[in-house]
Every structure is written in C-alpha cells, then in structure tokens.
Design a protein around this motif. Sequence first.
Motif: not given
Length: 410
Positions: A78-81, A128-131, A145-149, A287-288
């Motif tokens: 989570x911290x990395x994201x 692949x989230x984004x080309x 939009x990323x989440x961890x699991x 978001x920023x």
Amino acid sequence: MKRTINRTLQSVAIVISVSAFVADFGLFGPPAAEADEVTITIKTESKKQEDSSTNRPFVGERPAVDVAVLLDTSNSMDGLIDQAKSQLWNIVQEFAKAKRAGKTPLLRVSVFEYGNTNLPATEGYIRQVVQLTDDLDKVSEALFALSTSGGDEYCGEVISEAIKRLDWNGEPNSYKAVFIAGNEPFTQGSVDYKMACRQAIDHGIIVNTIHCGDYQTGINGKWKDGAELAEGKYMNINQDEQVVHIKCPQDKIIIELNAELNKTYLWYGAEEKRKGYAANQAAQDSNAYGSGGLSSRAAAKSSSLYRNVGRDLVDTFEEDNEAVRKLEVEKFPAEMQGLSPEQRMEKIESMSKRRAEIKAKLAAVNRERLAYIAAEKAKAADESAEDTFGDAFSEAVRNQLQTSGFEIEN
C-alpha cells in the motif's frame, strides 16, 4: 570445415534507479549453412568506453522515451502505491528537464501490476493496466485506481510480459527502460528472471530494480542480480516512508494558473470522448490535490511532455494542422461546430497563444517554487529519512538520461 568468427560487443553502462538506457548492440547473424562448426569469440570492451551510438546525432522529430513501471500490488505494498501516486508528477518533471538536440522527448509510460490475488492465477497474477501512452492523465488515473491484495510476485514473468506486449519504439536514439518495484525474492515464478532480463537487454531495454526493504535482503533475493543482467541499477527504498510535500508561497499562484491553463483545452472527437477527456483532466487535478502534488502536476502540465495530440485541438494543430483542417464538423467541440472553417482556425490559434502565455508564467513561478523547496530542504536536512519510490526513480532517470546523451537542465 571450421571457421572462427571474432566480434566485438560494445555496450554502455547506465546508472539509474528503476530504468536504464541501452545503446546499439552488434548482434551477429546465424552461421553459414555449409559450416560444420563455428567458434565465436566475443571481446567485451570496458563498460567505461562510450558506445559510438550514444553520440550519434539525433535525427527524429522528437527523441523517444518509453518507460514501463511494474508495481507489486500485493498486501504489503500500500505504501509503494501511495508513493507512486503522490510522486508521479515529480518524476515527469525529471523527464521534462531532458533535451536532445534542443528537443524535449516524447514520453510514453506503461503501467503493469503484479502479485495481486484479485488477478487471474492462470495469467501469473499480472495485469497490463495501461499500454505505452503519452496520455499522462490516463497514467495518473490508472495509478489512483490500483488497490492491493496478497499474492505471489513473479518478477521474471511480469518483465517478460512487458517486453512482449508493449509496442516499444524503434528509434535508434531512444531511451527504453523498465522500472520494477516489489519486496519478495526476484526468483519466484516459472519464468526465470535471468532469461527475462536478458530478453529485455536484447531488445535494447534496461531493467532497473527497486527492492522495497533492506538493501542486503534485496541482494540476497537477486534484485541486484536482475538489474545487473539488464544493465540497470539496483535500489532499495522504504515503501512506508511518508512523502513530505513542502508548502510554498508560490502554490496559490500555480494552482490559479493551472485552472486558467485547463480553459485552453479544446477536446475533440465523439461527444462522449470529448467529455471524458475534460472530466479526466479535472479528476487527475483533484487526485493530485488530494495527495499534495497539484503544484507538481501543474508544473508538469506547463512542459511539452504533457501533450494531448489526437485529443486536444491546440496540441494536434501545432503538430499536424492539416489533420485539424480535415476534421469532421461533429468532432469539434460543440461551441465550435457552428463556426466557419476560418473562424475555427482563428479560435485554435488564439487558444494556442493563450496557452503559451500561461505555460511561460507557470514555468517561471515553478522555478521560484523549486528554489524555495531546495532551500527548505537544506535547512531541515534529515539524515534519518529514507528514500521513497519517487526519490529512487527520479535520481535514476536523471543519471540515466544524462549517460545516454540527453542534456539535463537544472
């Protein structure tokens, strides 16, 4: 029949955090059909010797820069994201400082996530989230939009997939790099990381590794070995280190100028797409702002790296005015559809001039802001503070681009 072939393989060592530049390689072709045996001797010159391809004059419209960011999204990341989200625009500004033959690069970014149990096991827990795209708002949207699991992190497999799936540019003077960040051993999974890293460098793509955790633990887990195989740089960070955003007296002016800058965008295409582009630009500003990085984002938007060719009339007109002139009436913004062709061009040219003025003001105020931040950091130097994702990435990019023949502005 026995023949001996002697070839010299020239290469350039590159120093950067999660991404590196690869120069030309003299790859030799297959042995002649009639040969019974061929002995090949490779003499590897010192990596300190500069590859002649590095200094070849740039001849393209804009130098090409492709970067794939591979992020571990397992439970502990989570911290990395959060760091990647809040520091994206600081990283973009590092690319904005680079020039080759006086030209700012065309930056394309791709994002992959791996190690997430919400992803299919049959696909190696990889997505692949984004080309590769120059739409930086799309990259920002993907990160937020990323989440961890929890899951299994297969570094070799995600590197291999990034090399195979992405449409890496073929410009001989290009900079192509993978930045992979995570915390589990680099050796996990059915795809050998050594094979994947060699595959990358064979395609002129450097692999830089960022281990989230202790430096020696990363070495033991082969993160350093992976980087060295693909002529990249090994780094380690504390993914749980809090990113500190210094409030500056220039922030208010920058945010106001950013709002004015947004008004100069003339989104085009089908109505749904036009609305989507405008909404996403506003969403990524939000978001920023929420992550403390709106001033950095606004500064990045003032550079030519933030481009929307194929989406915005001003950017597209500046690159290919004929494409705009041939555009179907219904593809123009609603307020421009009733205008004559001449009036549309006047509107675009007027917005182009206005945008240039705002960008110049933004760049000037941002220089003052950066000087203020540098002074505040010098006063509050904290030797106990550990590197974050953005710190490692930015330093690597800066050093690597310079090594690969780019000039870096201060």
